[in-house]
Design a protein around this motif. Sequence first.
Motif, short mmCIF file in Angstrom:
data_model
loop_
_atom_site.label_atom_id
_atom_site.label_comp_id
_atom_site.label_asym_id
_atom_site.label_seq_id
_atom_site.Cartn_x
_atom_site.Cartn_y
_atom_site.Cartn_z
N PHE A 190 11.45 32.98 7.53
CA PHE A 190 10.26 33.71 7.09
C PHE A 190 10.58 35.17 6.81
N LEU A 191 9.96 35.69 5.75
CA LEU A 191 9.96 37.12 5.45
C LEU A 191 8.50 37.56 5.35
N PRO A 192 8.16 38.80 5.70
CA PRO A 192 6.76 39.24 5.67
C PRO A 192 6.04 38.98 4.35
N GLY A 193 6.71 39.01 3.24
CA GLY A 193 6.07 38.77 1.95
C GLY A 193 5.75 37.31 1.66
N ASP A 194 6.10 36.40 2.57
CA ASP A 194 5.89 34.97 2.37
C ASP A 194 4.49 34.48 2.71
N ILE A 195 3.69 35.28 3.37
CA ILE A 195 2.41 34.80 3.90
C ILE A 195 1.53 34.19 2.82
N GLY A 196 1.37 34.84 1.69
CA GLY A 196 0.53 34.30 0.62
C GLY A 196 0.98 32.93 0.15
N ASP A 197 2.29 32.75 0.01
CA ASP A 197 2.85 31.47 -0.41
C ASP A 197 2.60 30.39 0.66
N LEU A 198 2.76 30.76 1.93
CA LEU A 198 2.55 29.78 3.00
C LEU A 198 1.10 29.36 3.09
N VAL A 199 0.20 30.30 2.89
CA VAL A 199 -1.23 29.99 2.88
C VAL A 199 -1.54 29.03 1.72
N ARG A 200 -0.94 29.27 0.57
CA ARG A 200 -1.14 28.37 -0.58
C ARG A 200 -0.68 26.96 -0.25
N VAL A 201 0.53 26.83 0.31
CA VAL A 201 1.07 25.51 0.68
C VAL A 201 0.14 24.85 1.70
N PHE A 202 -0.23 25.59 2.73
CA PHE A 202 -1.12 25.03 3.76
C PHE A 202 -2.42 24.55 3.16
N ASN A 203 -3.07 25.38 2.36
CA ASN A 203 -4.37 25.02 1.79
C ASN A 203 -4.27 23.84 0.84
#
Length: 127
Positions: free
Chosen positions: A22-35
Motif C-alpha cells: 500500500f501507498l497513501p495515494g492508493d485509497i481511492g483505488d481501493l475504495v473503488r475496488v471494494f465498492n
Amino acid sequence: MIYYAEPRSWLRRQRVATIRPFLPGDIGDLVRVFNEEAADVPMTWPTTTEEFQEQVVEGGEGASAALPFEPEGLLIADTRGTAAGFVHACRWLREGAEPTGLIRCLWAPPNEVSLAEDLLAQAVAYL
C-alpha cells in the motif's frame, strides 16, 4: 510480477499484475475496488475514501493497539497503475503470546481466481 490468463470466449487474454504494498495515494483505488466487488455482498455497504482512511489506515473507533495497521500488509494487485484487487494482512499482537497472523479481507473480481490466489499467497508470505 504475477502473470495470469483470463478466458475470453475462444481467446485467452494475458494480464500482468504486480503485487505491491500500500501507498497513501492508493485509497481511492481501493475504495473503488471494494465498492465494485461489495455491491452484491449481503451485509456490506459502500464506503468512502474518508471512511477507509479512518477505519483501515488510522484504526477507527474502538481499534485495538494490538492490531496495528502495517502498510506492508495491505497488498495491492496493480495492473498498469490501477488496483485490480487487494488483501489486508496484519499481525495480532497479544500480550504474553506470539503474534497471530490475520487476513482481514481479500477483494478481487470473482472471475479472477488466479489474482485472488496470488494476493493470498503474498499475504501469507508477509505474515
